[in-house]
Design a protein around this motif. Sequence first.
Motif: not given
Length: 417
Positions: A321, A334, A387
């Motif tokens: 990240y 990410a 994510q």
Amino acid sequence: MSDQFVIVGASLAGARAASTLREEGFDGGIVLVGAEDDLPYERPPLSKGYLLGKKERQKAFVHDAAFYEQQRIELRLGTRATAIDPAGHQVTLDSGESLPYRKLLLATGSSPRTLELPGGEARRIHYLRTIEQSEALGATLRAGDPVVVIGAGWIGLEIAAAARHYGCDVTVVETDRAPLRQVLGDEVGAVFRALHEAHGVEFHFDTQVRAFGALGDRLTHAVLDDNVEVPASAAVIAVGISPNVELARSAGLRVDDGVVTDAALRTSDPDIHACGDVASSYHPLAHEHIRVEHWANALNGGPAAARSMLGHDVSYDRLPYFFTDQYDLGMEMAGWFPRGGYDRVVFRGDPSIVDGKAPEFVAFWTRRGHVLAGMNVNVWDVQDDIQKLVRAGYTGKDVDLDRLADPSVPLDTLLDG
């Protein structure tokens, strides 16, 4: 054997590991060894808020001095570890003292790559890694004089934005054909080029600085490969960092672009762990070793290493990240992919710079319909969804790329069905 845990590297990763040991109930000795004189601090402010004069110095520190005393964490600042004896479970310091350990954590970080150039002895040629270097660079930028930045990676571009904030004329010199191309590819790298050009930054690509010109010890210009002379009263060299693996290598640990660890952050010696910039760790989702140089890896890797040192079952699978702030652009990213490892960038929203204003969009790097990484630019509260898409992509689940590009389709519905 000693019950003491030693952490080499008084960094964010090291400090977080030390505090986690106490949180997890470890009652033995903890020694945190750091080469710098300052308390452990976070590095993002050095090229962002602190460099811009928007954050106070103490805001960069992980904890105040009282915290370490209260937690019985012994700080050895201004001290270097010079050798490790794995068989004897000893760390030698530059004072000649030896520290015994039951478990050892290497959080030694990285150092800036340097350039040895003719004229490089001139004043106001900067690198940026430490808080003192950030302060020296800030003093230079506040003078408002012309600056040449060597390197168009994240640090180089953040420094360029800070220099423009202080009114400096800025030239960025990059050996590649676009900024950030090695980490973002051409498509998104072009967005950052347009952003900086809209703010008056001049780029020179496919070339490099081969010498500095000076009058006495005062920098006057940089000479490029094609003999172009770029006026500059100051220079910043930002050509990447190298992991500090010397201790590990001399101790016989496995080293390959960092100190090699398994998913539990154990090195080739089971009583020595590594985390942060220096660690090349096996990632359970990517199914290969990767070394992550960003803040979040130190923030989360330190606690994971501490728990592993205590014998907990650890599988460190945090997604890489990163975040940056440049001018009016704020971004989170990410995921991970090797260079050239994607086949398409999918944009959700228009990434164009209009009237000098940073855009609002989300970009996804995909391969065969799998999401490998995602970046939200001036679009907030979507990182959790990004994510989830990346994690699904790592496990082989594909998504409809047309729906992925459609802002009317909620991100959290793309994995349905």
